[in-house]
Design an enzyme around this catalytic site. Sequence first.
Site, PDB file in Angstrom:
ATOM      1  N   LYS A 126       0.844  -1.206   0.000  1.00 15.41           N
ATOM      2  CA  LYS A 126       0.000   0.000   0.000  1.00 15.41           C
ATOM      3  C   LYS A 126       0.878   1.254   0.000  1.00 15.41           C
ATOM      4  O   LYS A 126       2.094   1.168   0.208  1.00 15.41           O
ATOM      5  CB  LYS A 126      -0.919  -0.016   1.223  1.00 15.41           C
ATOM      6  CG  LYS A 126      -0.199   0.015   2.560  1.00 15.41           C
ATOM      7  CD  LYS A 126      -1.197   0.055   3.704  1.00 15.41           C
ATOM      8  CE  LYS A 126      -0.472   0.016   5.037  1.00 15.41           C
ATOM      9  NZ  LYS A 126      -1.333   0.373   6.147  1.00 15.41           N
ATOM     10  N   ARG A 158      -9.686   1.196  15.537  1.00 11.94           N
ATOM     11  CA  ARG A 158      -9.632   1.890  14.253  1.00 11.94           C
ATOM     12  C   ARG A 158     -10.726   1.275  13.377  1.00 11.94           C
ATOM     13  O   ARG A 158     -11.825   1.799  13.341  1.00 11.94           O
ATOM     14  CB  ARG A 158      -8.233   1.760  13.632  1.00 11.94           C
ATOM     15  CG  ARG A 158      -8.025   2.604  12.387  1.00 11.94           C
ATOM     16  CD  ARG A 158      -6.582   2.582  11.899  1.00 11.94           C
ATOM     17  NE  ARG A 158      -6.137   1.271  11.448  1.00 11.94           N
ATOM     18  CZ  ARG A 158      -4.936   1.047  10.935  1.00 11.94           C
ATOM     19  NH1 ARG A 158      -4.035   2.035  10.825  1.00 11.94           N
ATOM     20  NH2 ARG A 158      -4.584  -0.166  10.535  1.00 11.94           N
ATOM     21  N   TYR A 180      16.506  30.514   4.718  1.00 11.59           N
ATOM     22  CA  TYR A 180      15.435  31.356   5.290  1.00 11.59           C
ATOM     23  C   TYR A 180      15.614  31.561   6.794  1.00 11.59           C
ATOM     24  O   TYR A 180      15.907  30.599   7.525  1.00 11.59           O
ATOM     25  CB  TYR A 180      14.083  30.680   5.101  1.00 11.59           C
ATOM     26  CG  TYR A 180      13.559  30.679   3.688  1.00 11.59           C
ATOM     27  CD1 TYR A 180      13.295  31.864   3.028  1.00 11.59           C
ATOM     28  CD2 TYR A 180      13.297  29.465   3.047  1.00 11.59           C
ATOM     29  CE1 TYR A 180      12.781  31.842   1.731  1.00 11.59           C
ATOM     30  CE2 TYR A 180      12.782  29.438   1.758  1.00 11.59           C
ATOM     31  CZ  TYR A 180      12.532  30.638   1.106  1.00 11.59           C
ATOM     32  OH  TYR A 180      12.031  30.614  -0.163  1.00 11.59           O
ATOM     33  N   MET A 194      11.586  24.540   0.145  1.00 11.39           N
ATOM     34  CA  MET A 194      10.672  23.661  -0.593  1.00 11.39           C
ATOM     35  C   MET A 194      11.420  22.773  -1.584  1.00 11.39           C
ATOM     36  O   MET A 194      11.135  21.582  -1.723  1.00 11.39           O
ATOM     37  CB  MET A 194       9.636  24.510  -1.347  1.00 11.39           C
ATOM     38  CG  MET A 194       8.545  23.671  -1.986  1.00 11.39           C
ATOM     39  SD  MET A 194       7.395  24.635  -2.978  1.00 11.39           S
ATOM     40  CE  MET A 194       6.538  25.570  -1.733  1.00 11.39           C
TER      41      MET A 194
END
Length: 387
Positions: free
Chosen positions: A42, A138, A271, A319
């Site tokens: 998965k 769940r 940054y 990013m």
Amino acid sequence: MSFEIIQHRPSQAFIHLQNLIHNLNVLRDGLDPQYFFCPMVKANGYGHGDIEIAQALEKNGVQTLGVGLIEEGVLLRQMGIRSQILVYGTFQAKSVREFARWNLTPVVSDWGQIAALENYNWENPLSIHLKFDTGMHRLGFTTSESETLLNRLSENPFLKVQGVLTHLHSAENLIHGSGTSWQQLEELRAIEKQFNKYNPVVHALNSAALIAGLKGPERNEILRFGARPGLALYGYNPIESDVSMDLKPVMSLRSQVVRYHHIKSGDSVSYGATWRASQDATVGVVPLGYADGVHRLLSNQGYVLFGQQRVPIVGNICMDYFMIDVSSVIKGLRIENWHDHQVTLFGFDRHNNLIKASELAEKSKTITWEILTSVSERVPRILEDVN
Ligand SMILES: Cc1ncc(COP(=O)(O)O)c(C=O)c1O
């Protein structure tokens, strides 16, 4: 119309299929073939590429695969995968016909799904697996619902119970021989007995539980509970602090420094200027960022392999980029004389040095599963048979 996208940047996830098969063999070795064994592919094969992983597993004798979504199962069928495919995720009534159309096996976990399956006009019987909630809270029927469920399904000739399962919430405690996992398994054993007229397969073991079974003293008792390994197949042992297992990472995330800066003591990087050089330094720019799955929490925390050494990530992850301090490797050299620009964020470098994704997980306060599945779609996967 088919078209090819040319790769313009040097950031790639190398997938070492021979390590996958090594792990498969280690996990499967000695398992009684009558026990259920369902490698989990998965979430795009835990980020490794579900089609290629499924193809490689199938080629090596795997006959059952696990996905989370109907869409994942359909994709594998479209790509020619012939194994039985179990869909572990929840599904809606409108999706039921896809099980017949694509020959997928649903893991059924609530009454709405039972009703949807009953209402469908089946041409052929459908095999189903029933999931029981023994403590994870769940998905799954409660164990007290099992009698009613059995009676209801007994009336339906088109729904064939092929398997019963549960999911362990703290499988790592199984290696210690006591705790919640044993209670969960006992509950599943009772369900298995209740459904014995179907002679169902039974399954419960994720990677941690399977390794506990393979390595612990209660091997046969545990292993009879069928396995659905995910993480271990991709090379990581979730209980490595308790027991070792010969597993090899399957993914290596690599890039190349695309630019070097010689900066002065006191200069900042990236940054927010969260890192400043304490002395004159050489900084390399790596074209991988949080949009590729490099967690921003690695800012000023992580390290990578460069020139066969570990060098620190400096400044905030951007990013599309992050920066590394390569001063210790480049030393007095001129950049023009340095030719090995490769950077390995995790996995093996070209010389077989290794940084584990689990180390990165620790540094970025998450788990190995998330590191692997975060590698985003824009990072090309390159299949490799050798490290
Ligand atoms: C139902 C189920 N079974 C098995 C697994 C595999 O777990 P692991 O990756 O820990 O082996 C998962 C993973 O999330 C799961 O949800």
